[in-house]
Design an enzyme around this catalytic site. Structure first.
Site, PDB file in Angstrom:
ATOM      1  N   ASP A  22       0.857  -1.195   0.000  1.00 31.49           N
ATOM      2  CA  ASP A  22       0.000   0.000   0.000  1.00 31.49           C
ATOM      3  C   ASP A  22       0.889   1.239   0.000  1.00 31.49           C
ATOM      4  OD1 ASP A  22      -2.108   1.711   0.153  1.00 31.49           O
ATOM      5  OD2 ASP A  22      -2.769   1.123   2.161  1.00 31.49           O
ATOM      6  N   ASP A  27      -2.851   2.542  -6.288  1.00 25.61           N
ATOM      7  CA  ASP A  27      -1.761   2.618  -5.313  1.00 25.61           C
ATOM      8  C   ASP A  27      -1.681   1.438  -4.357  1.00 25.61           C
ATOM      9  OD1 ASP A  27      -4.039   3.157  -3.867  1.00 25.61           O
ATOM     10  OD2 ASP A  27      -3.153   4.781  -2.693  1.00 25.61           O
ATOM     11  N   GLU A  28      -2.309   0.324  -4.674  1.00 21.93           N
ATOM     12  CA  GLU A  28      -2.193  -0.836  -3.791  1.00 21.93           C
ATOM     13  C   GLU A  28      -2.441  -2.134  -4.552  1.00 21.93           C
ATOM     14  OE1 GLU A  28      -5.335  -1.516  -0.882  1.00 21.93           O
ATOM     15  OE2 GLU A  28      -6.520   0.060  -1.833  1.00 21.93           O
TER      16      GLU A  28
END
Length: 427
Positions: A13, A109-110
């Site tokens: 993350d 983003d993860e």
């Protein structure tokens, strides 16, 4: 280090992703309170995300810009640069795939990684440390990583230490680490669900883990039982690199009763098709990030045109707006025999969050009191006590014209692979 039967899952993350990307791009921003906002020139702007230095002053995502500046007068404001963020995301996932092919992007983003068969690369903790170090050194971006036997626990672990944290969460840790936390802190439990759990005395994750199945199902349906499984650390979902491509498209087309060249009439057809597509998206609980149109002319020549959208759409008005823009741009004025609209690059509605710009923030903020009031009425008097006009129209049209229109699909995988991932608001 590696279980004989189980799996080892990582959840990577990125920390304050948009702000971190801006700091990597401009080193002078490092260590300073930075916020990404819809429109820095407007007092009405809203914070999309902010650096950890800004958070120390109480600045938060979705906070009005004027309030953030009041809390932190030295706050630096930047407008979002989504092309820059997409490029950073693609580079991050490229690094992850150098360790294993089993990488599942969840958002811009993860993502999850299954490193069960990566013993030759080192112990799980060593791999996590290597990933974090490489992303920081090569991209100048911080991330937190959760290490666990399944996706739920890995996601939970990655949230425990930010920024630049690495947390191992084993099943044997659940009673001491997970159960004492409030039910509302559990991944997958929102404010409304937490309030419902509280109404029957389930205050902590431990309470949820030991809850009565019948009572839970009566309160939350099948989702209640799934949450109980998660509270006990059970999650059998596999890391699926292809899951991002599961949805293909949702669309409707219609052959017109006669060839039309009247713009007003053609736009009305697009309105009807948008309503049908929106209804199908609602049933499938999906949103589209690309809208495509099909135009078949009187001579049977057919063209399709599409547009990638900044924000996911699912409502009739949003779909119609994008479709009409495309149509007016590409229609040559010749008589039209068939029209179609398709939403592609689909996401599950509960996982999709808008790329937050000034317009969508303010529109959503204006609607929030109305939505809250409607929600309270439905909870008190039942779901059918109040419905949107779109739902009423859908009911009427389905009675008057059942089965109207036909579906057509368009493969979007090449476009998806080219763009490399999904977008969402970062945290």
């Amino acid at each position: 280090m590696y279980p004989k039967k189980g799996r080892v899952i990582l959840h990577v993350d990125m920390n304050s992703f948009y702000a971190s990307v801006e700091m990597a791009y401009d080193s002078e921003l490092k260590g300073k309170p930075l916020a990404i906002a819809g429109n820095p020139e407007e007092r009405r702007g809203i914070i999309v995300t902010c650096s950890y230095e800004a958070r120390k002053f109480g600045v938060k995502t979705t906070m009005p810009l004027w309030e953030a500046k009041k809390l932190c007068p030295e706050l630096i404001i930047k407008t979002p640069n989504f092309d820059r963020y997409r490029a950073a995301s693609a580079a991050m996932f490229d690094i992850l795939r150098q360790y294993t092919e089993l990488v599942e992007p969840v958002s811009i983003d993860e993502g999850y990684m299954d490193i069960t068969d990566c013993a030759d690369l080192g112990a799980p903790l060593e791999i996590a440390e290597s990933i974090q170090k490489r992303i920081l050194e090569q991209l100048d971006l911080p991330c937190s990583i959760g290490v666990a036997p399944n996706k739920f626990l890995a996601k939970t672990a990655s949230d425990m230490k930010k920024p630049l944290g690495i947390t191992v969460l084993r099943k044997r840790d659940i009673p001491t680490v997970l159960w004492p936390l409030g039910a509302g802190e559990m991944h997958g439990v929102g404010t409304k669900t937490a309030d419902k759990l509280k109404s029957i005395g389930l205050l902590s994750i431990g309470d949820l883990a030991k809850a009565n199945d019948i009572q839970l199902k009566a309160l939350l349906g099948i989702n209640g039982l799934k949450l109980k499984e998660r509270a006990n650390g059970q999650d059998n979902r596999v890391v699926d690199p292809e899951s991002v491509y599961d949805f293909k498209s949702i669309g409707n087309s219609t052959t017109l009763p006669r060839d039309l060249s009247n713009q007003h009439e053609l736009l009305k057809v697009l309105d009807r098709l948008s309503e049908q597509v929106a209804a199908r998206m609602k049933r499938k609980e999906a949103v589209a990030t690309t809208i495509s149109i099909m135009i078949r002319f009187k001579d049977r020549k057919t063209i399709t045109r599409s547009q990638k959208l900044q924000n996911p759409v699912s409502k009739k008005e949003e779909i119609a707006s994008a479709a009409k823009t495309l149509f007016l741009k590409h229609w040559n004025g010749d008589p039209v025999r068939l029209l179609g609209i398709t939403g592609t690059d689909l996401l599950e509605a509960d996982k999709a969050v808008k790329q937050l710009d000034l317009f969508s923030y303010e529109q959503d903020a204006k609607k929030e009191p109305l939505i809250n009031t409607m929600s309270q009425l439905r909870e008190k008097y039942g779901k059918s006590i109040i419905e949107s006009a779109g739902i009423q129209v859908k009911k009427l049209s389905s009675k008057e014209n059942p089965g109207a229109g036909t579906s057509f699909n368009k493969d979007f995988l090449q476009e998806r692979k080219k763009n490399g991932g999904i977008e969402k608001k970062d945290s």
